[in-house]
Enzyme design. Sequence first.
Site, short mmCIF file in Angstrom:
data_model
loop_
_atom_site.label_atom_id
_atom_site.label_comp_id
_atom_site.label_asym_id
_atom_site.label_seq_id
_atom_site.Cartn_x
_atom_site.Cartn_y
_atom_site.Cartn_z
N ASP A 165 13.68 9.69 5.91
CA ASP A 165 12.99 8.72 5.76
C ASP A 165 12.55 7.27 5.09
O ASP A 165 11.61 6.76 5.56
CB ASP A 165 12.33 9.57 4.59
CG ASP A 165 10.26 8.92 4.05
OD1 ASP A 165 9.59 8.43 4.86
OD2 ASP A 165 10.70 8.65 2.76
N GLU A 196 13.36 12.67 10.13
CA GLU A 196 13.96 12.34 9.74
C GLU A 196 15.85 12.86 8.78
O GLU A 196 16.42 11.75 9.29
CB GLU A 196 13.38 12.58 8.37
CG GLU A 196 11.92 11.72 8.42
CD GLU A 196 10.72 11.75 7.36
OE1 GLU A 196 9.73 11.03 7.34
OE2 GLU A 196 10.98 12.68 6.59
#
Length: 222
Positions: free
Chosen positions: A50, A116
């Site tokens: 992320d 992610e």
Amino acid sequence: MISDQTVTFANSINKVFKNLLLLEEALTHKSWSAEYEGTGPNEKLEFLGDSVLGLIVTEHIYTNYSELSEGQLSQLRAVVVGRNSLNIVAEEINLEKYLKLGEASVSPALLEDAVEAVIGAIYLDSGWLEAKAFVIDVLGDRIEEFSKKNNEDSKSRLKKIFEKQSLPKPRYSIHSDGPDHDKTFFVSIYMGDDIIGKGKGNSKKEAEQAAATEALKKYTNE
């Protein structure tokens, strides 16, 4: 033990891993780990990915879209790394096909996290440049598309959508904070009693546009 589907996925995204266990972990949901011994869940890789994703996109748009204001760059980044965008990426790379799931059902949030996690695995295995190459490969066209939309008037677009769908006119609530020479403006957009978008900026217009951009995500596929 590395599964065949992990090897196949690595080949499908044209990545050669030095440590395929990282990719195996990125493709493993916690529901699988709870039922089977072996590979741990992808939550930590998702946490790392992320941040890596956010920085790659931030650097890319800062470097390549210097004509955009700080507020517009923030809006562009939010859309590019948002759930709708990452779910399109997941679909394009057939990610669902390679995930190791227990009893959990596939959801937009699960796919977003897995994308992610894959980025986090690439970063740990091969470094910044390989992670950046992957991100720009899967998101570059979308960044360009969204950057053009970002130059449009989000407030006007939202108004047109509401009119087309016969929805009540959105109501803008504005307040500011800070000294007169350095105010920050905050805007909330209401539809009835519900807040559908929030934004901030160095001017009322910028804050309204930021809030309208956020609201547009609820009524479009952006």
